[in-house]
Enzyme design. Structure first.
Site, PDB file in Angstrom:
ATOM      1  N   CYS A   9      34.330  28.656  28.035  1.00  0.00           N
ATOM      2  CA  CYS A   9      33.603  29.060  29.246  1.00  0.00           C
ATOM      3  C   CYS A   9      33.254  30.541  29.106  1.00  0.00           C
ATOM      4  CB  CYS A   9      34.387  28.749  30.515  1.00  0.00           C
ATOM      5  SG  CYS A   9      35.938  29.650  30.697  1.00  0.00           S
ATOM      6  N   ASN A  12      37.134  32.652  30.136  1.00  0.00           N
ATOM      7  CA  ASN A  12      38.376  32.084  29.578  1.00  0.00           C
ATOM      8  C   ASN A  12      39.588  32.420  30.450  1.00  0.00           C
ATOM      9  OD1 ASN A  12      40.506  32.382  26.662  1.00  0.00           O
ATOM     10  ND2 ASN A  12      39.852  30.504  27.633  1.00  0.00           N
ATOM     11  N   CYS A  14      39.417  30.789  33.867  1.00  0.00           N
ATOM     12  CA  CYS A  14      39.374  29.737  34.899  1.00  0.00           C
ATOM     13  C   CYS A  14      39.138  28.362  34.269  1.00  0.00           C
ATOM     14  CB  CYS A  14      38.293  30.039  35.941  1.00  0.00           C
ATOM     15  SG  CYS A  14      38.559  31.575  36.854  1.00  0.00           S
ATOM     16  N   ARG A  15      37.860  28.043  33.986  1.00  0.00           N
ATOM     17  CA  ARG A  15      37.530  26.661  33.611  1.00  0.00           C
ATOM     18  C   ARG A  15      38.102  26.229  32.262  1.00  0.00           C
ATOM     19  NH1 ARG A  15      31.278  27.576  34.328  1.00  0.00           N
ATOM     20  NH2 ARG A  15      32.026  29.597  33.542  1.00  0.00           N
ATOM     21  N   SER A  16      37.880  27.028  31.204  1.00  0.00           N
ATOM     22  CA  SER A  16      38.320  26.533  29.887  1.00  0.00           C
ATOM     23  C   SER A  16      39.842  26.498  29.734  1.00  0.00           C
ATOM     24  CB  SER A  16      37.641  27.280  28.728  1.00  0.00           C
ATOM     25  OG  SER A  16      37.948  28.648  28.728  1.00  0.00           O
ATOM     26  N   ASP A 125      31.228  27.564  38.104  1.00  0.00           N
ATOM     27  CA  ASP A 125      32.198  28.643  37.914  1.00  0.00           C
ATOM     28  C   ASP A 125      32.896  28.911  39.248  1.00  0.00           C
ATOM     29  OD1 ASP A 125      33.597  30.926  37.395  1.00  0.00           O
ATOM     30  OD2 ASP A 125      31.964  31.912  36.315  1.00  0.00           O
TER      31      ASP A 125
HETATM   32  P1  4NP Z   1      35.463  31.254  33.801  1.00  0.00           P
HETATM   33  O1  4NP Z   1      35.181  32.157  35.123  1.00  0.00           O
HETATM   34  O2  4NP Z   1      34.257  31.431  32.906  1.00  0.00           O
HETATM   35  O3  4NP Z   1      35.570  29.860  34.327  1.00  0.00           O
HETATM   36  O4  4NP Z   1      36.744  31.777  33.186  1.00  0.00           O
HETATM   37  C1  4NP Z   1      34.924  33.529  35.019  1.00  0.00           C
HETATM   38  C2  4NP Z   1      35.945  34.425  35.180  1.00  0.00           C
HETATM   39  C3  4NP Z   1      35.723  35.788  35.067  1.00  0.00           C
HETATM   40  C4  4NP Z   1      34.450  36.244  34.787  1.00  0.00           C
HETATM   41  C5  4NP Z   1      33.421  35.354  34.613  1.00  0.00           C
HETATM   42  C6  4NP Z   1      33.658  33.979  34.726  1.00  0.00           C
HETATM   43  N1  4NP Z   1      34.213  37.645  34.696  1.00  0.00           N
HETATM   44  O5  4NP Z   1      33.072  38.021  34.375  1.00  0.00           O
HETATM   45  O6  4NP Z   1      35.113  38.446  34.904  1.00  0.00           O
END
Ligand code: 4NP
Length: 155
Positions: A9, A12, A14-16, A125
């Site tokens: 994702c 890294n 939350c989702r992945s 997200d």
């Molecule tokens: P993820 O969510 O891609 O599902 O881990 C996010 C978490 C943090 C950020 C972006 C997406 N960030 O830019 O900090």
């Protein structure tokens, strides 16, 4: 042969890591010859543990992802992993920008194509939303990882 799966994702956190935790639990429970890892593209949270809401949602389902550490996608991941599952179109473009050839890209697919073949649906997200977004992500990834497991048992 062992099947190696990478969940990808953006952050890294939350989702992945949720997808990795779900599949890891199922690999253990079903004793599958498979391994799973996860990574992202945004270095803002490099080496951090997952977001506290992701940890809590997974804990509510008896899965502990608290020890995971954020890492970035690297080009060698194309060599090591057999399947690279991405969460959304941005991840797809990010992975594609590092692919060296068609063989690399053949390993890459939207994870929700497992449950909705050929539709390229994305896992939303949940980072900027509330707890219900994390629960929704959990249920999408639970279904998708079930299919990874049933595909592996039928080989
Ligand atoms: P993820 O969510 O891609 O599902 O881990 C996010 C978490 C943090 C950020 C972006 C997406 N960030 O830019 O900090």
């Amino acid at each position: 042969m062992k099947s190696k799966i990478l969940m990808v994702c953006l952050g890294n956190i939350c989702r992945s890591p949720m997808a990795e935790g779900l599949l890891f639990e199922k690999i253990k429970k079903l004793n599958l010859n498979m391994e799973v890892d996860s990574c992202g593209f945004e270095s803002f949270h490099l080496n951090d543990h997952p977001d506290y809401r992701a940890i809590k949602t997974m804990k509510d389902h008896n899965i502990d992802i608290s020890r995971h550490r954020m890492r970035l996608f690297r080009v060698e991941d194309f060599d090591y992993f057999d399947h690279i599952y991405i969460m959304d179109h941005n991840n797809y473009n990010d992975v594609r920008s590092m692919a060296r050839n068609e063989n690399d890209m053949e390993k890459v697919d939207f994870i929700l194509n497992l449950t909705h073949p050929g539709t390229n649906k994305y896992v939303p997200d949940p980072y900027y939303g509330g707890a219900s977004g994390f629960e929704h992500v959990y249920s999408l990834l639970d279904e998708a990882t079930d299919i990874i497991c049933s595909n592996s048992k039928s080989i």
